[in-house]
Design an enzyme around this catalytic site. Structure first.
Site, PDB file in Angstrom:
ATOM      1  N   LYS A  14       4.138 -30.167  16.050  1.00 56.11           N
ATOM      2  CA  LYS A  14       4.293 -29.690  17.430  1.00 56.11           C
ATOM      3  C   LYS A  14       3.099 -28.813  17.802  1.00 56.11           C
ATOM      4  O   LYS A  14       2.686 -27.956  17.023  1.00 56.11           O
ATOM      5  CB  LYS A  14       5.602 -28.914  17.533  1.00 56.11           C
ATOM      6  CG  LYS A  14       6.019 -28.478  18.920  1.00 56.11           C
ATOM      7  CD  LYS A  14       7.370 -27.774  18.828  1.00 56.11           C
ATOM      8  CE  LYS A  14       7.899 -27.317  20.170  1.00 56.11           C
ATOM      9  NZ  LYS A  14       9.207 -26.633  20.023  1.00 56.11           N
ATOM     10  N   SER A  50      15.860 -26.644  19.796  1.00 51.59           N
ATOM     11  CA  SER A  50      14.622 -27.385  20.021  1.00 51.59           C
ATOM     12  C   SER A  50      14.210 -28.311  18.898  1.00 51.59           C
ATOM     13  O   SER A  50      13.335 -29.158  19.085  1.00 51.59           O
ATOM     14  CB  SER A  50      13.470 -26.412  20.317  1.00 51.59           C
ATOM     15  OG  SER A  50      13.682 -25.779  21.547  1.00 51.59           O
ATOM     16  N   SER A 106      12.729 -28.387  22.671  1.00 49.24           N
ATOM     17  CA  SER A 106      11.350 -28.443  23.119  1.00 49.24           C
ATOM     18  C   SER A 106      10.433 -29.231  22.193  1.00 49.24           C
ATOM     19  O   SER A 106       9.269 -29.456  22.516  1.00 49.24           O
ATOM     20  CB  SER A 106      10.805 -27.019  23.270  1.00 49.24           C
ATOM     21  OG  SER A 106      10.836 -26.324  22.031  1.00 49.24           O
TER      22      SER A 106
END
Length: 561
Positions: free
Chosen positions: A131, A230, A206
């Site tokens: 990420k 997330s 996320s």
């Protein structure tokens, strides 16, 4: 970034991403101009047979083949670069590919193996995706804000250093939402990331770039973060295994985001994987490196998998309590069906005892955590958005501007809400202790429920910009309980009929909103997942319970890719 408009910066970001894709060799295949709703079969049609075989192999089997020289890291990395590039074209999940660095690293590892006839570490040659806001030295670190575009990582994040030392290869960086506080993935630098199983739905957030990438098998093991769901939301929405560990077990130094100094709701880093073994591989590798020696906030708890945490016997069953509904929002029919299917099979296992978990004031849990998320009244987020003039994304507006709990808190108010948090944790702990079947010599509860089986959300992957109920994941962030997502099935409109409107009485506005979202055809093909939750620092127990359950009832009940 004052000399550029936010649109200028977004074009620079996308051009850099596209340039990184253009360096993949052989060059990436074209995709159809009109994409189908479900794009998960396209990679099999567009990649070579060997590339498909490699990229659909689980991480534990890849490291086995790499460790004995059956596969070279160069071959494996090249295959994942190609599939990751294709995943970008299909779902918009990549911020940057790293073909030059990744292949250089792979060649080094292959040379090491050729010389010493052994792997450099337990992850020798394994590609891992990351990420974007988890920092890499010299790489961008924007955390979804246009105004942060020119920020660079000063060093690799601690978790990346550990994985690198174990022999992995970083080759892809993935998308995240504006503010990092969505259960979806959209920002003004790259746009909207979509779900590979149904492009009208979200992959979650996320860590949604990771979810979409792994869902398409452009990665087999990825790194995300979780402060309200997330890691778990993208794992659930994309048919993956995802783990939210207890806080302070996995090191986090070196990531980017707002409110990095707050301690009242602690974000964590966790893995997403195409297999349960991949989750174990990540946790074992990181914890075996004793991260508390380089990051003192980490608790000195090693990987404790050599011992059984279940104690299953003829006298002691695995006790699973089922949370059918949290008392705030009723899950959609596919989620309830998945729960029923799993529970029915569990009830046939002699070593397992199934009961019902009664939710304890989950509405209050949201009030507490939502009040603590933005203790500065979301000033840091507002400043970061305003600095570039970029527009607010719909779910940024929802979680900040439309959230009645977002207020600037005084020191005394922070103390107040932190006390409320601790009171709630004590009360929930008491509820769990009351499931005991006996007491020990010191009066301690014995025979309590081992794990809770629960939905990950009130539905399968929601339509874009509609992920507005966090309670099924944020509940466990507030309590700081480890939670493991696992895939079960897919939405089938012929089976998962809509609930009859006649007689339906919403419990509240959130329940009514979720109820009216459901249309079986709209959700066709979306993965259905559930989660196992354990008590604080019982991370290994949760994973062992999942292993036992998976073996006994043969999860998942469908094939995803």
């Amino acid at each position: 970034m004052a000399e550029h408009t936010w649109e200028d910066v977004a074009k620079i970001a996308q051009d850099l991403r596209d340039a990184s894709l253009s360096r993949v060799e052989p060059s990436l295949p074209d995709v159809p101009s009109e994409l189908p709703r479900d794009v998960t079969n396209l990679p099999k049609q567009l990649l070579t047979e060997n590339e498909v075989l490699i990229t659909q192999t689980s991480p534990e089997h890849l490291v086995e083949s790499l460790a004995i020289g059956k596969l070279t890291s160069t071959t494996v990395v090249a295959a994942f670069l190609r599939r990751a590039g294709l995943a970008q074209k299909l779902t918009n999940c990549i911020t940057e590919l790293l073909p030059d660095e990744a292949l250089s690293r792979a060649r080094y590892l292959d040379g090491y193996y050729d010389e010493y006839k052994r792997p450099i570490g337990p992850l020798h040659g394994l590609p891992i995706s990351v990420k974007e806001h988890i920092g890499m030295k010299g790489k961008g670190l924007n955390a979804g804000f246009v105004s942060w575009w020119d920020r660079k990582g000063e060093d690799d994040a601690n978790v990346l250093k550990i994985l690198w030392q174990a022999g992995c290869v970083f080759y892809a960086r993935t998308t995240q939402p504006q503010t990092l506080m969505h259960l979806e993935t959209s920002n003004n630098l790259y746009g909207v990331t979509v779900n590979p199983f149904n492009r009208g739905l979200t992959p979650g957030g996320s860590s949604g770039g990771e979810g979409a990438l792994l869902g398409l098998r452009g990665s087999c093991l990825g790194i995300g973060s979780d402060i309200g769901g997330s890691v778990r939301s993208p794992s659930a929405n994309c048919g993956l295994y995802g783990f939210r560990p207890t806080s302070y077990r996995i090191p986090v130094d070196g990531w980017s985001g707002t409110m990095l100094g707050e301690e009242h709701i602690v974000a964590v880093i966790g893995p997403l994987s195409t297999s349960l073994e991949g989750v174990k591989l990540f946790m074992k590798t990181v914890l075996s490196a004793e991260p508390w020696r380089i990051e003192p906030s980490c608790v000195p708890i090693p990987w404790r998998y050599q011992e059984s945490h279940l104690a299953i016997s003829q006298m002691q069953k695995l006790r699973i309590a089922v949370l059918w509904c949290d008392g705030v929002v009723q899950p959609h029919p596919p989620v309830t069906r998945a729960l029923k299917e799993v529970v029915t099979k569990l009830q046939d296992i002699p070593e397992i005892e199934v009961s019902t978990w009664k939710p304890y004031k989950h509405h209050e849990a949201w009030e507490i955590i939502a009040s603590l998320y933005f203790a500065d009244g979301a000033k840091e987020e507002t400043d970061a958005v305003s600095a570039s003039g970029e527009p607010w994304r719909p779910l940024s507006r929802f979680i900040i501007h439309e959230n009645p709990h977002v207020k600037h808190l005084s020191v005394e108010e922070i103390w107040y809400w932190t006390i409320r948090r601790e009171q709630y944790r004590r009360a929930y702990n008491k509820v769990w202790n009351e499931t005991a079947t006996g007491t020990g010599p010191r009066g301690e509860p014995e025979g309590t429920v081992d794990v809770i089986l629960a939905p990950v959300g009130p539905g399968a992957a929601p339509p874009l910009d509609q992920s507005k109920y966090w309670g099924y994941t944020s509940q466990w962030n507030l309590l700081d309980y480890p939670a493991l997502v696992f895939p079960v099935s897919k939405v089938d409109p012929e089976v998962d009929k809509a609930v009859e409107e006649e007689g339906y009485e919403p419990m509240n506005e959130e329940d009514a909103f979720n109820h009216h979202l459901y249309d079986p055809e709209k959700y066709r093909g979306a993965p259905i997942s559930l989660q196992l939750i354990g008590r604080r620092y019982e991370d290994e127990k949760v994973i062992q319970a999942m292993e036992f359950i998976k073996e006994k009832i043969r999860l998942p009940f469908t094939t995803y890719v």
